[in-house]
Structure formats: C-alpha cells, structure tokens
Design a protein around this motif. Structure first.
Motif, PDB file in Angstrom:
ATOM      1  N   PRO A 106       0.782  -1.240   0.000  1.00 22.68           N
ATOM      2  CA  PRO A 106       0.000   0.000   0.000  1.00 22.68           C
ATOM      3  C   PRO A 106       0.810   1.284   0.000  1.00 22.68           C
ATOM      4  O   PRO A 106       0.314   2.314  -0.487  1.00 22.68           O
ATOM      5  N   ASP A 107       2.055   1.280   0.536  1.00 22.02           N
ATOM      6  CA  ASP A 107       2.818   2.536   0.521  1.00 22.02           C
ATOM      7  C   ASP A 107       3.521   2.775  -0.804  1.00 22.02           C
ATOM      8  O   ASP A 107       4.106   3.844  -1.021  1.00 22.02           O
ATOM      9  N   GLY A 108       3.483   1.789  -1.711  1.00 22.26           N
ATOM     10  CA  GLY A 108       3.998   1.978  -3.053  1.00 22.26           C
ATOM     11  C   GLY A 108       5.502   2.046  -3.178  1.00 22.26           C
ATOM     12  O   GLY A 108       6.019   2.410  -4.234  1.00 22.26           O
ATOM     13  N   THR A 109       6.243   1.668  -2.136  1.00 25.87           N
ATOM     14  CA  THR A 109       7.698   1.689  -2.218  1.00 25.87           C
ATOM     15  C   THR A 109       8.212   0.423  -2.893  1.00 25.87           C
ATOM     16  O   THR A 109       7.458  -0.515  -3.151  1.00 25.87           O
ATOM     17  N   ASP A 110       9.517   0.374  -3.139  1.00 24.80           N
ATOM     18  CA  ASP A 110      10.097  -0.787  -3.808  1.00 24.80           C
ATOM     19  C   ASP A 110      10.179  -1.997  -2.880  1.00 24.80           C
ATOM     20  O   ASP A 110      10.290  -3.135  -3.347  1.00 24.80           O
ATOM     21  N   GLU A 111      10.172  -1.772  -1.574  1.00 24.81           N
ATOM     22  CA  GLU A 111      10.327  -2.861  -0.628  1.00 24.81           C
ATOM     23  C   GLU A 111       8.991  -3.530  -0.291  1.00 24.81           C
ATOM     24  O   GLU A 111       7.964  -2.865  -0.151  1.00 24.81           O
ATOM     25  N   ILE A 112       9.021  -4.846  -0.159  1.00 23.97           N
ATOM     26  CA  ILE A 112       7.915  -5.591   0.430  1.00 23.97           C
ATOM     27  C   ILE A 112       8.351  -5.917   1.855  1.00 23.97           C
ATOM     28  O   ILE A 112       9.198  -6.777   2.084  1.00 23.97           O
ATOM     29  N   TYR A 113       7.810  -5.197   2.793  1.00 25.91           N
ATOM     30  CA  TYR A 113       8.318  -5.272   4.162  1.00 25.91           C
ATOM     31  C   TYR A 113       7.178  -4.999   5.134  1.00 25.91           C
ATOM     32  O   TYR A 113       6.535  -3.947   5.073  1.00 25.91           O
ATOM     33  N   SER A 114       6.925  -5.941   6.030  1.00 27.72           N
ATOM     34  CA  SER A 114       5.888  -5.794   7.047  1.00 27.72           C
ATOM     35  C   SER A 114       6.519  -5.897   8.431  1.00 27.72           C
ATOM     36  O   SER A 114       7.426  -6.699   8.655  1.00 27.72           O
ATOM     37  N   ASN A 115       6.046  -5.081   9.345  1.00 26.35           N
ATOM     38  CA  ASN A 115       6.508  -5.119  10.724  1.00 26.35           C
ATOM     39  C   ASN A 115       5.445  -4.471  11.610  1.00 26.35           C
ATOM     40  O   ASN A 115       5.577  -3.311  12.010  1.00 26.35           O
ATOM     41  N   PRO A 116       4.347  -5.181  11.917  1.00 26.61           N
ATOM     42  CA  PRO A 116       3.298  -4.592  12.757  1.00 26.61           C
ATOM     43  C   PRO A 116       3.811  -4.310  14.158  1.00 26.61           C
ATOM     44  O   PRO A 116       4.591  -5.090  14.717  1.00 26.61           O
ATOM     45  N   THR A 117       3.370  -3.184  14.732  1.00 22.09           N
ATOM     46  CA  THR A 117       3.900  -2.769  16.022  1.00 22.09           C
ATOM     47  C   THR A 117       2.848  -2.340  17.037  1.00 22.09           C
ATOM     48  O   THR A 117       3.140  -2.301  18.230  1.00 22.09           O
ATOM     49  N   ASP A 118       1.640  -1.992  16.615  1.00 20.87           N
ATOM     50  CA  ASP A 118       0.652  -1.528  17.593  1.00 20.87           C
ATOM     51  C   ASP A 118      -0.752  -1.802  17.084  1.00 20.87           C
ATOM     52  O   ASP A 118      -0.978  -2.003  15.888  1.00 20.87           O
ATOM     53  N   VAL A 119      -1.699  -1.793  18.030  1.00 23.86           N
ATOM     54  CA  VAL A 119      -3.094  -2.059  17.710  1.00 23.86           C
ATOM     55  C   VAL A 119      -3.967  -1.300  18.694  1.00 23.86           C
ATOM     56  O   VAL A 119      -3.593  -1.104  19.852  1.00 23.86           O
ATOM     57  N   ALA A 120      -5.106  -0.829  18.220  1.00 20.71           N
ATOM     58  CA  ALA A 120      -6.088  -0.163  19.068  1.00 20.71           C
ATOM     59  C   ALA A 120      -7.473  -0.639  18.656  1.00 20.71           C
ATOM     60  O   ALA A 120      -7.711  -0.948  17.484  1.00 20.71           O
ATOM     61  N   LEU A 121      -8.380  -0.703  19.611  1.00 15.58           N
ATOM     62  CA  LEU A 121      -9.722  -1.240  19.374  1.00 15.58           C
ATOM     63  C   LEU A 121     -10.747  -0.133  19.530  1.00 15.58           C
ATOM     64  O   LEU A 121     -10.850   0.493  20.595  1.00 15.58           O
ATOM     65  N   ALA A 122     -11.513   0.113  18.462  1.00 16.05           N
ATOM     66  CA  ALA A 122     -12.564   1.127  18.496  1.00 16.05           C
ATOM     67  C   ALA A 122     -13.787   0.600  19.237  1.00 16.05           C
ATOM     68  O   ALA A 122     -13.960  -0.605  19.435  1.00 16.05           O
ATOM     69  N   ASP A 123     -14.660   1.518  19.628  1.00 19.50           N
ATOM     70  CA  ASP A 123     -15.862   1.137  20.375  1.00 19.50           C
ATOM     71  C   ASP A 123     -16.769   0.209  19.568  1.00 19.50           C
ATOM     72  O   ASP A 123     -17.504  -0.603  20.144  1.00 19.50           O
ATOM     73  N   ASP A 124     -16.731   0.315  18.228  1.00 20.65           N
ATOM     74  CA  ASP A 124     -17.585  -0.538  17.397  1.00 20.65           C
ATOM     75  C   ASP A 124     -16.943  -1.890  17.083  1.00 20.65           C
ATOM     76  O   ASP A 124     -17.487  -2.668  16.296  1.00 20.65           O
ATOM     77  N   GLY A 125     -15.771  -2.175  17.688  1.00 22.87           N
ATOM     78  CA  GLY A 125     -15.112  -3.458  17.474  1.00 22.87           C
ATOM     79  C   GLY A 125     -14.103  -3.468  16.348  1.00 22.87           C
ATOM     80  O   GLY A 125     -13.468  -4.507  16.107  1.00 22.87           O
ATOM     81  N   THR A 126     -13.911  -2.349  15.659  1.00 21.19           N
ATOM     82  CA  THR A 126     -12.922  -2.283  14.592  1.00 21.19           C
ATOM     83  C   THR A 126     -11.519  -2.190  15.173  1.00 21.19           C
ATOM     84  O   THR A 126     -11.266  -1.374  16.062  1.00 21.19           O
ATOM     85  N   LEU A 127     -10.624  -3.029  14.675  1.00 29.22           N
ATOM     86  CA  LEU A 127      -9.220  -2.950  15.054  1.00 29.22           C
ATOM     87  C   LEU A 127      -8.496  -1.972  14.133  1.00 29.22           C
ATOM     88  O   LEU A 127      -8.723  -1.970  12.915  1.00 29.22           O
ATOM     89  N   TYR A 128      -7.626  -1.155  14.721  1.00 28.20           N
ATOM     90  CA  TYR A 128      -6.714  -0.306  13.963  1.00 28.20           C
ATOM     91  C   TYR A 128      -5.311  -0.832  14.208  1.00 28.20           C
ATOM     92  O   TYR A 128      -4.879  -0.947  15.360  1.00 28.20           O
TER      93      TYR A 128
END
Length: 339
Positions: free
Chosen positions: A157-179
C-alpha cells in the motif's frame, strides 16, 4: 521501514552493548523482563506486558532485513496483578533474537473475552511473524489470525520498492474495529471480521509509524519514529474519522509509543536522543505533547518503549526494552500527581 533503517539499528545495538544499564530506577514495579515493549490493563486492573523475548537455541540464516539469529519460544505476555503478584498470561510465543534485540510479541489489546497480540517481524520459519492474533481468554485458543505480511506482499500500500511488514501496535474502536499499525509497510489498517484488512491511511515518504491510540472523542493519534531516527524527525498526527490530519505535533525524536489519557492529554515515549558520539545512554524520555511543544515528564530513561495509563490516572513505561542484556527489562511507574 527501509533496510537502511535496520542497518542503523544494528549500529545502535553495537553502541549499546558498550554500555551497561545502571541500577534499577525509582518506581520500578516489575523487573527481570526480556525486551518489554507495549502494555495494557484489563478491567480488573491487571497489567499485561509484552516481552519480545531472547530468541532461542535454533540458529537461522535470517533474511535481508534481519540477518542471522536464533529463534525459540521465549516471547511471552507477563501479568502483574494490582497486589504486585506476577505470572505468565501467555507463554512460549515465538521470538527471534539478532543479538541484543528480541523480536516477538510487541503490543496488545485486552478485552473481557479476548487478547489481541501483535507479533512483529521475523524470519520465514518463525510462526505468526508479521501478524495480529486473537486469543480466547477462557481457553487460550487462537480465534483469529491477521496476516499483515501477506497483505503487504499482495498490495504494497505505501507503493515503495520494498515488500516489508513489521506490525507494532493495535487499538480497538468502540464498534469493534481494530486499527493496526504496520511500521514496515508505513500503513495504518482497519480490520473487522466482515471486511478483513482495509487500508485506513498509508504514507509513501517512509515516516515509520509506530503507534496508535484513540482520543476520548473517538479521533485517532498516530506516532512516528521518523525516517532514519533523525533527531527532531519524529511526530504525532491527530487524524479524523476519514484519516485527514486535524493537527500535527513535530520536532520529536524516535517516538515508539503514545497514549491519550482519559482526560484527553497526549503523552509520548522518545526512545533516545543523540549526543556527539551518537545515541546517548539513558537519554530516553516520556513527554507531554501539546500545541506548545513537548514537556518532559520523565527523563533519563534507558531505551524506553511502551507507555500506558494506569487505572489511577498515572503512567507506566517499559525500559531497557532493547539493546541490553537479557533479564534487564523493567516497567516503571510515573506518578503524574507528583508533577
């Protein structure tokens, strides 16, 4: 997050190994931890700490970003009860060590029924690397697996040349949606069971997002490490429901975590500052962030990482979170009432 950034971390690690952390700071509520990162409280006042671990006994060749290291089940979630009793809430999570830094569980959200755990980057043979998993608190069984790496590989999604994932944080909305913050992908995702992963906002200029939290009004704050961890390059964005920037707080350094307290105050962890010889030991801090700038709340911290509000309205911060000897990690209380 680029390979140049990871190379910088290796230099930082080499520097840090020359420095032995000082004795435990005042207000330490738990110590003896291995790479403590993010934290969360449950409704009963129990504090949960993500320990990224120290790898293990199996040697691995690694990949372009991480190099060689060891893997093992040394990552875990530690729980500290209100009376100070310490126990392991989730054991034997996969951990990768590339030397002085452990990679494993890094953040979490705790609900009455679930534990949502963020497991950050790893090598291909490391289970659950680059993912968010949901565990049933009653049974310990995994009920959801969100594969951030697969999405990055397919969509970039960021459109850079690298394919690189490193999730670091999460937050939960009142409607149950994860960010979910994917630092490597420079992207903030949403996730629901109905819609799966969706891009909420992506940044193409590699600002390295690290953290996310909700304000009392439901808007979002996102913290950034800053490209290359350059002094003053970190920032915090305040976003509306559509991902548009309401306000921006800049001139910060190496922001690894943020928290918005119940009264709407914004705080951030700055992992380190720079001296004439490079990253300075015991230079991390917790700051209060307003439109007028950043005001120190606690200085002299050695490689702090995670930040959380206590049930009493104070703060806790994890220290010695990386680049130090095993077993030297700790969590400190910052009493805001004493300010």
């Amino acid at each position: 997050m680029t390979r140049k950034f990871f190379a910088f971390l290796l230099v930082l690690a080499s520097f840090a190994l020359l420095y032995a952390p000082t004795a435990a700071q005042d207000n330490v509520i738990v110590d003896g931890l291995n790479s403590p990162r993010g934290m969360a409280y449950d409704a009963d006042g129990n504090l949960y700490v993500a320990e990224a671990g120290v790898g293990g006994s199996v040697s691995v060749a690694g990949n372009d970003e991480l190099g060689s290291g060891t893997v093992g089940g040394t990552s875990q979630v530690t729980m500290i009860a209100p009376d100070g009793t310490q126990s392991v809430a989730v054991a034997a999570l996969p951990s990768l060590s590339t030397g002085p830094e452990g990679l494993g569980v890094v953040h979490m959200v705790i609900t009455s029924e679930s534990m949502w755990l963020v497991l950050n980057e790893g090598v291909p043979m490391l289970p659950f690397a680059d993912s968010v998993i949901e565990l049933d608190r009653a049974t310990g069984r995994m009920t959801n697996f969100i594969d951030l790496y697969a999405y990055e590989q397919d969509n970039n999604p960021d459109g850079t040349d690298e394919i690189y994932s490193n999730p670091t944080d999460v937050a939960l909305a009142d409607d149950g949606t994860l960010y979910i913050v994917d630092t490597g992908a420079n992207t903030l995702y949403t996730w629901t069971e109905a819609d799966g992963l969706q891009v909420f906002k992506s940044w193409g200029d590699d600002p390295v997002p690290t953290s996310v939290d909700f304000a009392p009004d439901g808007t979002l704050y996102v913290g950034f490490l800053g490209q290359g961890i350059a002094p003053g390059a970190a920032r915090i964005d305040h976003l509306d429901a559509n991902g548009e920037v309401i306000e921006m707080f800049g001139n910060l350094t190496a922001v690894t975590d943020i928290v918005v307290t119940d009264d709407g105050a914004l705080y951030a962890v700055q992992m380190l500052q720079f001296g004439e010889q490079g990253p300075a030991p015991e230079s991390g801090s917790v700051v209060a962030v307003t439109a007028d700038g950043a005001t120190p709340v606690q200085e002299g911290l050695n490689f702090p990482y995670g930040l959380e509000e206590t049930p009493d309205g104070d703060l806790v911060v994890s220290v010695n979170a990386a680049f130090v000897d095993p077993g030297t990690g700790a969590v400190m209380l910052i009493p805001l009432g004493e300010m």
